[in-house]
Structures are given as C-alpha cells and as structure tokens.
Design a protein around this motif. Structure first.
Motif, short mmCIF file in Angstrom:
data_model
loop_
_atom_site.label_atom_id
_atom_site.label_comp_id
_atom_site.label_asym_id
_atom_site.label_seq_id
_atom_site.Cartn_x
_atom_site.Cartn_y
_atom_site.Cartn_z
N UNK A 172 22.36 -15.80 38.17
CA UNK A 172 22.78 -17.10 37.65
C UNK A 172 21.88 -17.61 36.53
N UNK A 188 21.40 -11.19 44.43
CA UNK A 188 22.10 -12.20 43.61
C UNK A 188 22.51 -13.33 44.54
N UNK A 220 26.38 -15.00 46.25
CA UNK A 220 26.92 -14.26 47.41
C UNK A 220 28.10 -14.96 48.07
N UNK A 254 34.56 -13.91 40.90
CA UNK A 254 33.45 -13.36 40.12
C UNK A 254 32.87 -14.47 39.25
N UNK A 255 31.58 -14.73 39.37
CA UNK A 255 31.00 -15.80 38.54
C UNK A 255 30.99 -15.39 37.07
N UNK A 256 31.06 -16.39 36.23
CA UNK A 256 31.12 -16.17 34.79
C UNK A 256 29.83 -16.70 34.17
N UNK A 257 29.35 -16.04 33.16
CA UNK A 257 28.15 -16.51 32.48
C UNK A 257 28.01 -15.83 31.14
N UNK A 258 26.95 -16.18 30.42
CA UNK A 258 26.72 -15.54 29.12
C UNK A 258 26.56 -14.03 29.29
#
Lengths: 332, 332
Positions: free
Chosen positions: B223, B244, B248, B253-257
């Motif tokens: 994150x 991570x 969990x 699905x997490x999104x990020x740069x």
C-alpha cells in the motif's frame, strides 16, 4: 566545416511532437591531433530516449534543452589524426545527432564491415541485442520447456528475446500491435503471437496461449499486458523489466492493479535493468550474438527511414508502433 | 479422549469475524503404535493464515471449510508409543487448532527447553525468525552503511529484520502503527521509527528518515508505505516481498501507482518469497538465530493471549495491529 545538428528545443509534456526538435547548423573546427572527423551513416532511434527528454534523474542523465540530442550512431572516419582509427574505419558510439562529428575517439568502437550490415551494430549486435541477451539469459534464465512471454515482441529488443528463448528450448509467446507484426513473429518461430490492439480480451488470449502458465516474462511495454501476465505466473517466475513504453508519455504516474500479492504468492522475482548494468560483459554478449547470427540461428529486421531530417519523425514513430524490429535512420 | 477443535465455518468476505470460527468437540482414538498424544501449549496466529481462508491456489493450499484450522503449534507429548518422542518431549509443528492432538510424529521437530522459552520456536527461532533471516540476508543482502526500510517493523517478522539489519551494520528505518510500537523499535536499536497512522505525510517522513535513499526494503505491509519507499530507491535496490497485510482483507485487487518504471529506473530487484522456499537451509537459520539470541544480539517480544477459546480473537487482532512482536495464544 559545417554540419546539421538536431537539438532538444524544449521538454515534451506527454507525447513529443516536431516542436521538440530544433534543426541548426554548427561550425566544426579543423580535425586536430588525436581527433577524427566522422560522417554519420546510421542513427539509432530508441524508446529510452524519451526518458532522457524529461528533467530529473533516471538511469541515464537527461538531455539538456538547447544541446544536441544523441544516441547510438554508426559513422565512418573521413579524416583522421588518430592512430587506431584510420580513414575508412567504421565505428559505433554514443554520438550527437549531426551529419558530421568531430571526436577524440573515446567511447568509439571500431566495427567489422564483413560480418553483418554495419547498421546491425545498432540492433542485433548492439545495444538492443545485448539488452535482449542479458535480460533474457541472465535475469529470466529460461529452461527448455518453460513458457516465456515477451511484450513488444516485434520491437528491436523483443524479436531477439523471442529467438534467444527459442534457442534455449522454451515455448515463446509474443505480443505486438499489428497483424503484420504478428505474422512476422510466427515466421521467426514464436509459438504464439497476439495482436494486443485487436484482441478483445488480452488476459484471456494470454491465458489460452500459456496453458502451463508463465515462467519468464520479458517486459518492454507495461500496462494491461503486464497485468494479465502477472495473473499467469508460475511459482518462481522471473521477470526482466526492460521497458514500459506504454507509459513513457504519461504525464502522471499510471495507476493499475497492485502486483505485489501476485508476485508474493508465486515467489516471483522481478528485476529492473538496463544494458549498462552488464557493461563488463558486453564483449561476451556481442561474441555470442555474432556467433548465433552467423550460424543462422538469429535473424533481425530493420525499419529504415532515409535522411537526416527524418530523425525526429522516426523517433516519434516509435510511439505509434511504426517500426518492426530496429528503427534506424539512414543518413548517408 | 475428547478435545476442543476450531474449524473454518465459512470463507470470509473481507475482514474475517467470529462467525468464521466454529468450535466443536472431537473424539480422539487411543494412542496407537508409532503415535503420540500431544497437549497443546502455544498456538501461533499469523497474518498468512488469512490467505489460506480464501479459495484458490496460493503459496499454501487453502483451508477447507469444515476442517480444523491449523498452523504453528508448540505441544508436549503426554502419551507416547513413538521411540524418538518420549513423554515430556516438547515439539513444534504445523498442527490443527485443538487442545489435544494425535500425531504419528511426522513433521514434528523436538525443541530444546533450556535454550529459550519454548514459545520462541513460534517466533524468533521459528517460522517468523527464519522468514526475517532469509528474506533479509539472502534477498536484501544489506551492506554496512546501507539504508534498510522495514514495514510492519513491530510485527513478529519485522522486529527481527530490523535487528538483523543492525547486526549487518545498516541504518534501519521501521514503520509501525502506534507510538508504543515506535518507542519499542527505538529501544531495539532502530535508527528511525515512524508511526504511519499519525504521520500526516508518510512519503515525506520516509524521505526525511532516509536522506541517502533506500538500498533495501523488507515489505510486510504494501500500500501507501510501499509506494513511498519505491520513490526513494537507490540504484540496485533490493526488495524482499514478504507480506501485504494492508490488502489481505480486500475483496478486490487493490489499485495503486504502477511501480514498474521506478523499479526499472533504479535496476531494482523485487523478490517475492515464503520461508518454505528456504526449507533446505532452515537448520542453518535456526542455528544462527539461536547463536545471536544467546549472545544477546537479538531480542524479541510476544503478545500472549491466554486460553484456547481466544485463538480467533488473537487472530483477528492481527489485522487491527493489536500485537507487538509475535502473537501467541497460551493454551496450557
């Protein structure tokens, strides 16, 4: 002696345009002791140059605004006061975008003219070839029977990666951006080739092409193709992170699904690299690539644009996918 | 013989709750030839268990709905028909969440009772200690004077990572989720410790704590902390991707740069791993950790919850950051 020169007029925001390139004329002094005068024959245009147009540190220092653009150039010595580089020598080096160049010889490598077309020293037998060689063989280390995916497979680096993977006995899947490129990849021996522009679901297409999962991924592109490959990784997969052309012109950091959990679950290794990391092993790489080329095990393709004035257009074409294989400008 | 058992009642969506845990009673048959009857003393609760509650393949197979939950357990042999495990032996193994367990001895390791508290074989001298040992020393390979960042630094793995990095002579920065944890990290010898929950700008705080950039990152969290560390990487940085925990319990699905360009620019290496990848080297790891512990170079901390019935609460507490150091349940 006067020469044309192309300077960086301004830093691009997003996709560069013709406005970034300033044509100028430069006066070269007479060739002095220890110097050579070079006549440019071929100029290489490469995606990594886009990064050098930005400010801020990267793996190579940025181009300065107002200074000549530069990169891989093959040139011929037309005047010499340098013992090791007589008139008629053909050299390759990192040189400015000029029709004529005055050099003290440092950083120039004399190249043979009887082994391969001299322009190949900007591609198969030069930086792109070595990038493929070390990225695939040192980082990915494909084994016979493993599955290798290459994105940007019809580009200067990608088409060599795929052939090297075949030499290793791997199953090779390439992605490219036109049906012509896909046909070319199949002709080169790729087991599967996918036109990512016309395939409705790239994740599904990759999954179908890689029923046994993906052991090695050589990434030139990034973005959605990479996201899809991450979902197919086998345990202990190896990823060579070579380029991210899909985002080179982004003005903000692109956002996407976080890859970490996928890499964690598979104990995958992801290695960013540039060919300069392997500088000390370049001679080994050139020798091996030359040997495979002379044995007919490696082919290559060039997209040649003619004329010094067309260098900017050839460079801009990289981001439209104009080139199959190495994009080269023939200057003389 | 009857024993309590805790089964997986259903697969959680997002954060697990008490509803996922079904308490039941099991009849154990009499101890047969080659078997031992174990009385559970300590049960380990670990973040990785959350992944096993999901369906689908991961690095360890999923728990089955209706089957006992399981994990690291320290237990004492109270009946034995097994030559190598006499009554009174203390063992560690991957065992079901039960007060009493019948075992054929396979996969059990007898542990000494005079070297350290036996619960340490679930932490410093067990799976978390080995995770820290191999992840830091084999993947990150910090050199004296380099900067190491550890996320989740006050967790079971993180606090060992930081101390191991100090033994290597590195500068160590940890992130944790409370002022108490931060104070504990400083007491352990961390050069900098950051409360990510109260720091207004984690990227700025990390940049200030790492003026020479980051050479090694041991990631337990993912994150925003990870995004910030990626911006500070030095050339040839090494990242051990261990956990991570921030994602969990995400249901998507997490999104990020996207990190790829940052990893590419620095020729960074990112390696996902689980301690099982180093199975063949566990004895080496336990020996070295035990030696450093007995020399006073490694300390540890346990958050001990009392009572078999409290196992689910202790597990759920992991995701609220309740524990400093190893979360353990003392059963008897």
């Amino acid at each position: 002696m006067k020469t044309k020169v192309i300077r960086l007029a301004s830093r691009p925001q997003g996709l560069p345009t013709a406005a970034q390139f300033q044509f100028d004329t430069l006066d070269l002094p007479a060739t002095g002791a220890g110097q050579v005068l070079l006549k440019t024959r071929y100029v290489s245009v490469d995606p990594y140059m886009r990064g050098r147009m930005n400010e801020g540190k990267s793996y190579v220092p940025p181009f300065e605004v107002g200074a000549p653009l530069a990169g891989g150039v093959v040139a011929e010595v037309i005047e010499s006061q340098h013992e090791a580089l007589p008139v008629g020598s053909v050299v390759v080096g990192n040189l400015p975008w000029q029709e004529y160049i005055l050099s003290d010889g440092k950083g120039l490598n004399r190249i043979p003219t009887d082994k391969a077309p001299v322009s190949y020293f900007l591609g198969l037998l030069g930086m792109p070839g070595l990038t493929a060689y070390f990225g695939l063989l040192d980082i990915c280390q494909p084994k016979a029977g493993e599955t290798v995916v290459v994105s940007g497979a019809a580009g200067a680096v990608g088409l060599i990666v795929g052939q090297l993977a075949k030499i290793q006995g791997a199953r090779v899947i390439g992605t490219a951006g036109s049906d012509e490129k896909v046909a070319y990849l199949r002709q080169l021996g790729f087991d599967e080739a996918i036109n990512y522009k016309t395939t409705p679901d790239i994740a599904q297409a990759l999954a179908a092409a890689a029923p046994a999962g993906v052991d090695c991924y050589f990434d030139n592109v990034g973005g959605a193709i990479t996201d899809a490959v991450y979902d197919l990784l086998n345990k202990h997969a190896r990823i060579a992170l070579c380029g991210q052309i899909s985002s080179y012109n982004d003005t903000e950091t692109p956002v996407g699904p976080r890859p970490e959990t996928k890499l964690l679950k598979t104990s995958a290794r992801l290695q960013g690299f540039i060919v300069g990391d392997y500088f000390s092993r370049w001679p080994e790489g050139v020798q091996q690539l030359t040997e495979w080329y002379s044995q007919g095990k490696l082919q290559t393709e060039e997209t040649i644009t003619e004329g010094f004035d067309q260098i900017p257009a050839a460079f801009l074409g990289l981001f439209k996918g104009d080139n199959t294989g190495k994009a080269i400008v023939k200057v003389s």
